[in-house]
Design an enzyme around this catalytic site. Structure first.
Site, mmCIF file in Angstrom:
data_model
loop_
_atom_site.group_PDB
_atom_site.id
_atom_site.type_symbol
_atom_site.label_atom_id
_atom_site.label_comp_id
_atom_site.label_asym_id
_atom_site.label_seq_id
_atom_site.Cartn_x
_atom_site.Cartn_y
_atom_site.Cartn_z
ATOM 1 N N TYR A 1 0.854 -1.218 0.013
ATOM 2 C CA TYR A 1 0.075 -0.310 0.066
ATOM 3 C C TYR A 1 0.897 1.433 0.052
ATOM 4 C CZ TYR A 1 -3.955 -3.119 1.038
ATOM 5 O OH TYR A 1 -5.112 -3.965 1.039
ATOM 6 N N LYS B 1 2.681 -15.736 2.045
ATOM 7 C CA LYS B 1 2.452 -16.476 1.035
ATOM 8 C C LYS B 1 4.083 -16.750 0.502
ATOM 9 C CE LYS B 1 -0.141 -17.501 -2.037
ATOM 10 N NZ LYS B 1 -0.928 -19.018 -2.160
ATOM 11 N N ASP C 1 -3.914 -18.113 1.474
ATOM 12 C CA ASP C 1 -5.538 -18.543 1.017
ATOM 13 C C ASP C 1 -5.940 -19.572 1.852
ATOM 14 O OD1 ASP C 1 -2.947 -20.064 0.447
ATOM 15 O OD2 ASP C 1 -3.607 -20.611 -1.506
ATOM 16 N N ASP D 1 -5.393 -6.550 5.792
ATOM 17 C CA ASP D 1 -6.543 -5.938 5.591
ATOM 18 C C ASP D 1 -7.537 -6.814 5.103
ATOM 19 O OD1 ASP D 1 -8.127 -3.702 4.761
ATOM 20 O OD2 ASP D 1 -7.107 -3.416 2.868
ATOM 21 N N ASP E 1 -10.896 -7.895 8.001
ATOM 22 C CA ASP E 1 -12.442 -7.757 7.715
ATOM 23 C C ASP E 1 -12.957 -8.828 7.364
ATOM 24 O OD1 ASP E 1 -11.707 -4.889 7.792
ATOM 25 O OD2 ASP E 1 -12.242 -4.676 5.613
HETATM 26 MG MG LIG Z 1 -4.756 -20.794 -3.163
HETATM 27 MG MG LIG Z 2 -9.929 -2.868 5.600
#
Ligand SMILES: [Mg+2]
Ligand SMILES: [Mg+2]
Lengths: 354, 354
Positions: free
Chosen positions: A142, A189, A221, A245, A249
């Site tokens: 970000y 990851k 994931d 993030d 959420d």
């Molecule tokens: Mg995957």
């Molecule tokens: Mg958020």
């Protein structure tokens, strides 16, 4: 304990929900013999109307001089309807986080027993869920370099992390895990990202200093699956800005209602506490906003200073209010209790159990 | 219709579940008067044992000469236990995707009525859920430049997208939406990422050619919430490689069991269909693996060639098997039906409803 607390009511329902959190802190002072002092400052749209800036210099100075900041909410319809406004209320909050170097967002995920039915998840899945997410807040993709080719056909964002950025939040997360259920889950990851592999190396090294904490790594994931399939397996989750993030959420959806979740932004020198929900301008001044998220942000403030019994006393009072159906209409549609009545009940029921 | 189908059984339970999918395709041929020809080739650990390579040249040539590829599963315990092996079975699959330029992963999310109770979500939340995720598969941060500073303290990953990469999958997603419920939801972080803003511009422009499709944009953190709170709002979701990785795994958790979900990898020239689950080596040869995900990957193959009635006939037969409790132990612990018995029942119940 003496604490200087800056109050930043902000916009929308911010002032009225924050007032209920302050009622609770005053009750804690009285019940547990503490001495908190409060100083109010302006931020957001209200500050822009007064001074032209969403974060006036005076507000920043007051925050820097205090022990902790209790924040309301930010943003108004006036600016929401104009996405191209150059100066926006939300910049006040982003700028404040940056000026105070609040590099860690902390999001607890726990649901009150009386509210289990609000969750989209089945009761047997969610029962016993109690974890907290430590999200790195000032680095990663970000904030990395953004590029757009001259012809506008190729864009890029750089995700960058340094050992220093990783290690400061990692220490906070290990300390939290040590005081909770001694389990830290790092989400990344690492099978595809170089930054994730750096995270793993730095966290593993630091983990040697916290031998009592079980450390595990989980791909992002898979983490998103596990949060739905078996959220009670987690204690402390540590992750970068982007994964944090999304997962924080997602996790807040576990609880069904946004009106109940607090969050904190922590740095090495400063700490700020706020509800997770937005400024809900339509409800402003109507005495209908749910004050519980703001009250629970005061609970996080107390925990931050080690005042755990005091924090627990508020939680018990909130739980009592919920059990007695003393809650706003978002929780109980037939309720006749407003924001301040809920705040009154909770603050009046804060007792020292000793 | 004539179709040349390459079968890649791979490792673990791959051969036995794939065999059930082929039974169903043969039943479709007979029932609907088609003529499919099958040619088998080796990939993964079994190919490494035979040839030294997880993707032998001969296999690649066979795949390139066929209309579609039906894939089993890949990976064995032998290599899972050795994460530092230089050549790994999974590389066969990654290399194949790359050689065939399969830039789009397609993951349908739909639950059979009989299996609603397997979901971690409440019945009223999941009932009616039927969406499909189009995930960009060959670009973005997983494939961008990776850097590590000489002293090992700073790492970075570059996320890059070109208009061309975005537009080819966007057309696939719009076409899918046009044939479904005419709604396309693009998931990104356009509030913070330059690549996301390029996605929005490219998709918006292409959307002008699909006026019948309602186009909406959703931030990735909100999408992760919405998939839990109200999954039935979605029809087609289009997103980049990283967000798609996280959200498609999160979405598969909606269905509770991994044994039921198929996926496809599509390019402009080739298409491959496979179960979502892994090679489950422990179950190999025991006739206990659930063949439904593999059978549903054959359904996706049929849909890909417009054979929608044929696809529906298999789905009806799968649904019948589930209603009659003719399923493997992962679905029904007291079941005495094995992989091949479930495959027999489903293939024998494929009938032309006309
Ligand atoms: Mg995957
Ligand atoms: Mg958020």
């Amino acid at each position: 304990m003496n604490l200087n607390i800056t109050l930043l009511p902000g916009d929308g329902i911010g002032p009225e929900v924050l007032a209920q959190a302050v009622k609770c802190l005053r009750a804690v002072e009285e019940t547990f013999n503490h001495n908190f002092s409060y100083i109010e400052a302006s931020i957001g749209a209200v500050a822009m109307d007064q001074t032209g800036s969403p974060l006036p210099e005076e507000t920043l100075e007051i925050c820097k001089a205090s022990d902790a900041i209790l924040f309301g909410t930010i943003g108004t319809l006036k600016y929401d309807d104009n996405p191209y406004a150059k100066v926006r209320p939300e910049q006040g909050l982003l700028q404040l986080r940056k000026e105070l170097n609040l590099f860690s967002s902390i999001r607890p995920v726990k649901i009150f027993p009386t509210l289990l039915e609000k969750s989209p998840l089945k009761k047997e899945i969610i029962l016993g869920t109690d974890f907290v997410i430590y999200r790195e807040l000032t680095g990663g993709i970000y904030f990395g370099e953004k590029k757009l080719s001259a012809d506008g056909t190729v864009a890029s964002d750089l995700c960058e992390y340094s050992e220093k950025e990783i290690s400061r939040i990692t220490h906070l997360a290990f300390k939290a895990a040590k005081n909770r259920m001694q389990k830290l889950t790092v989400v990344d990851k690492a099978n595809v990202l170089e930054t994730s592999r750096l995270w793993r190396r730095v966290v593993s090294k630091i983990g040697e200093s916290y031998p009592e904490v079980a450390l595990e790594f989980l791909l992002a994931d898979n983490a998103a699956m596990q949060i739905m399939l078996n959220p009670k397996q987690f204690d402390v989750i540590l992750t970068d800005n982007l994964f944090g993030d999304i997962l924080s959420d997602q996790s807040s959806a576990i609880c069904g209602s946004k009106g109940l979740l607090p969050s904190a932004s922590i740095g090495n020198d400063y700490a700020m506490f706020e509800p997770f929900h937005g400024s809900f301008t339509q409800a402003k001044g109507k005495n209908i906003a749910n004050p519980i998220a703001s009250i629970l942000s005061a609970v996080m403030l107390l925990n931050h200073f080690g005042l755990n019994e005091e924090a627990q006393a508020i939680i018990v009072a909130v739980d009592k209010a919920l059990r007695k159906n003393i809650s706003t209409k978002d929780i109980n549609p037939s309720s006749t209790y407003g924001t301040s009545q809920v705040g009154d009940f909770i603050s009046q029921n804060i007792i020292d159990s000793e």
